[in-house]
Design a protein around this motif. Structure first.
Motif, PDB file in Angstrom:
ATOM      1  N   ALA A   1       3.906  -5.980  -5.449  1.00 38.42           N
ATOM      2  CA  ALA A   1       4.716  -7.203  -5.376  1.00 38.42           C
ATOM      3  C   ALA A   1       3.848  -8.403  -5.765  1.00 38.42           C
ATOM      4  O   ALA A   1       2.624  -8.335  -5.637  1.00 38.42           O
ATOM      5  CB  ALA A   1       5.237  -7.372  -3.953  1.00 38.42           C
TER       6      ALA A   1
ATOM      7  N   ARG B   1       5.231  -0.866  -8.688  1.00 42.79           N
ATOM      8  CA  ARG B   1       5.062  -0.453  -7.296  1.00 42.79           C
ATOM      9  C   ARG B   1       4.727  -1.600  -6.354  1.00 42.79           C
ATOM     10  O   ARG B   1       5.063  -1.590  -5.184  1.00 42.79           O
ATOM     11  CB  ARG B   1       3.917   0.588  -7.261  1.00 42.79           C
TER      12      ARG B   1
ATOM     13  N   GLU C   1       6.299  -9.128 -13.367  1.00 41.37           N
ATOM     14  CA  GLU C   1       5.379  -8.912 -12.237  1.00 41.37           C
ATOM     15  C   GLU C   1       4.154  -9.812 -12.278  1.00 41.37           C
ATOM     16  O   GLU C   1       3.549 -10.091 -11.258  1.00 41.37           O
ATOM     17  CB  GLU C   1       4.936  -7.452 -12.190  1.00 41.37           C
TER      18      GLU C   1
ATOM     19  N   GLY D   1       0.793  -1.224   0.000  1.00 40.78           N
ATOM     20  CA  GLY D   1       0.000   0.000   0.000  1.00 40.78           C
ATOM     21  C   GLY D   1       0.828   1.279   0.000  1.00 40.78           C
ATOM     22  O   GLY D   1       0.310   2.356   0.279  1.00 40.78           O
TER      23      GLY D   1
ATOM     24  N   TYR E   1      -6.593  -1.200  -7.728  1.00 38.33           N
ATOM     25  CA  TYR E   1      -7.252  -2.460  -8.056  1.00 38.33           C
ATOM     26  C   TYR E   1      -8.738  -2.284  -8.377  1.00 38.33           C
ATOM     27  O   TYR E   1      -9.530  -3.214  -8.239  1.00 38.33           O
ATOM     28  CB  TYR E   1      -7.023  -3.477  -6.930  1.00 38.33           C
TER      29      TYR E   1
ATOM     30  N   TRP F   1       1.820 -13.146 -12.542  1.00 42.56           N
ATOM     31  CA  TRP F   1       2.023 -14.531 -12.089  1.00 42.56           C
ATOM     32  C   TRP F   1       2.366 -15.455 -13.258  1.00 42.56           C
ATOM     33  O   TRP F   1       3.204 -16.345 -13.116  1.00 42.56           O
ATOM     34  CB  TRP F   1       0.786 -15.023 -11.324  1.00 42.56           C
TER      35      TRP F   1
ATOM     36  N   ARG G   1      -9.912  -9.035  -2.324  1.00 38.34           N
ATOM     37  CA  ARG G   1      -9.307  -7.736  -2.001  1.00 38.34           C
ATOM     38  C   ARG G   1     -10.351  -6.621  -2.097  1.00 38.34           C
ATOM     39  O   ARG G   1     -10.402  -5.725  -1.262  1.00 38.34           O
ATOM     40  CB  ARG G   1      -8.127  -7.474  -2.932  1.00 38.34           C
TER      41      ARG G   1
HETATM   42  N1  LIG Z   1       1.344  -8.626 -10.280  1.00 41.38           N
HETATM   43  C1  LIG Z   1       0.470  -9.644  -9.770  1.00 41.38           C
HETATM   44  C2  LIG Z   1      -0.534  -9.114  -8.793  1.00 41.38           C
HETATM   45  C3  LIG Z   1       0.200  -8.528  -7.654  1.00 41.38           C
HETATM   46  C4  LIG Z   1      -0.674  -8.030  -6.562  1.00 41.38           C
HETATM   47  O1  LIG Z   1      -1.905  -7.882  -6.713  1.00 41.38           O
HETATM   48  N2  LIG Z   1      -0.027  -7.770  -5.451  1.00 41.38           N
HETATM   49  C5  LIG Z   1      -0.715  -7.285  -4.299  1.00 41.38           C
HETATM   50  C6  LIG Z   1      -1.034  -8.401  -3.346  1.00 41.38           C
HETATM   51  S1  LIG Z   1       0.303  -9.448  -2.871  1.00 41.38           S
HETATM   52  C7  LIG Z   1       0.093  -6.227  -3.604  1.00 41.38           C
HETATM   53  O2  LIG Z   1       1.261  -6.030  -3.852  1.00 41.38           O
HETATM   54  N3  LIG Z   1      -0.583  -5.527  -2.687  1.00 41.38           N
HETATM   55  C8  LIG Z   1       0.040  -4.517  -1.915  1.00 41.38           C
HETATM   56  C9  LIG Z   1       0.254  -3.273  -2.728  1.00 41.38           C
HETATM   57  O3  LIG Z   1      -0.434  -3.088  -3.758  1.00 41.38           O
HETATM   58  O4  LIG Z   1       1.089  -2.473  -2.300  1.00 41.38           O
HETATM   59  C10 LIG Z   1      -0.197 -10.353 -10.930  1.00 41.38           C
HETATM   60  O5  LIG Z   1      -1.176  -9.832 -11.462  1.00 41.38           O
HETATM   61  O6  LIG Z   1       0.235 -11.418 -11.252  1.00 41.38           O
END
Ligand SMILES: N[C@@H](CCC(=O)N[C@@H](CS)C(=O)NCC(=O)O)C(=O)O
Length: 256
Positions: free
Chosen positions: A65, A63, A77, A50, A148, A79, A124
């Motif tokens: 992970a 930005r 980035e 966040g 998101y 999956w 989420r």
């Molecule tokens: N990049 C990933 C999705 C990554 C993602 O949604 N990460 C979230 C959940 S682990 C995250 O980093 N949330 C905290 C943030 O946005 O700072 C994908 O689509 O494969």
């Protein structure tokens, strides 16, 4: 987990994997487990959930992970891209089925778990929705809401969409069981088993006895949720599958 700062990690060789610190983020957990199953060493790089993560953005342009950066290749980035990278660097044990029909099914179901608007995405949205309704929005939730695609309508629609995906996954596991298989696809472990094991936390997080450090209370409550539509779709076979995959193939205790 000993996280390295992005500024330091960017000058290191090999595999660098940015992970959300202090949170068992499901995409991050799955990326770690895929690398570990294949024996790919990585340097864990700290991302703050966040947060704007200025240094990470300066280095990778991303930005959130996880982010995998291998030598001087472009950052990955998504999956799907992280899985493909792992499979290329270390083909064995293979986590993507060779058979095209099985492969298509695996990617389709994994998309329902990890992809945009899939299970984790909906969970989420529900978490942000709860924060909005409880008047608990803060800077981090604002970032998540913006990045998101949160809206009130999306939050309202999320439980039904989540439950439908849970039922799809449970049906697949029941069908596999009648065929004598303990895996989502075919008769051996695929990335789909790993994804579900890690993403199941978004309805049934692993107990604190299975974590290096306890999950913060607020996070455990958020992950568990409290929605009847979702809870009634958590077939015990889904949780049993998660437990078996962790016990036999993944790393416990969780270290985040
Ligand atoms: N990049 C990933 C999705 C990554 C993602 O949604 N990460 C979230 C959940 S682990 C995250 O980093 N949330 C905290 C943030 O946005 O700072 C994908 O689509 O494969």
């Amino acid at each position: 987990m000993d996280y390295v700062e992005p500024k330091v990690a960017r000058n290191m060789p090999g595999m660098r994997l940015a992970l959300t610190m202090g949170v068992p983020g499901p995409w991050s957990e799955a990326a770690k487990e895929i690398f570990r199953i294949k024996g790919i060493d990585f340097v864990p790089v700290g991302q703050v959930g966040g947060n704007q993560n200025k240094d990470l953005v300066e280095w990778t342009g991303i930005r959130n992970a996880p982010i995998a950066v291998y030598n001087d290749e472009p950052p990955r980035e998504k999956w799907t891209d992280i899985l493909a990278l792992a499979e290329r660097i270390q083909p064995e044990p293979r986590l993507i089925p060779d058979d095209p029909a099985e492969r298509a099914l695996m990617y389709g179901l994994a998309h329902e778990i990890c992809g945009e608007n899939g299970f984790a995405w909906q969970r989420r949205l529900m978490m942000v929705h709860d924060a909005v309704k409880a008047g608990m929005m803060n800077d981090s939730f604002d970032v998540l809401a913006t990045d998101y695609g949160y809206s009130e309508a999306a939050g309202d629609a999320a439980p039904k969409k989540t439950a439908a995906i849970l039922r799809l996954l449970a049906t697949q596991l029941h069908e596999q069981k009648t065929k004598g298989s303990d895996f989502f696809i075919g008769t051996s472990l695929t990335a789909l088993d790993v994804y579900w094991a890690c993403f199941c936390a978004l309805v049934r997080p692993l107990g604190d006895d299975k974590c290096v450090q306890p999950m913060p209370d607020y996070l455990r409550r958020m992950y568990e949720g409290h929605d009847d539509t979702v809870n009634s779709a958590v077939d015990p076979i889904l949780v049993a599958h998660r437990d078996r995959i962790y016990a036999e193939y993944l790393t416990l205790p969780l270290d985040f």
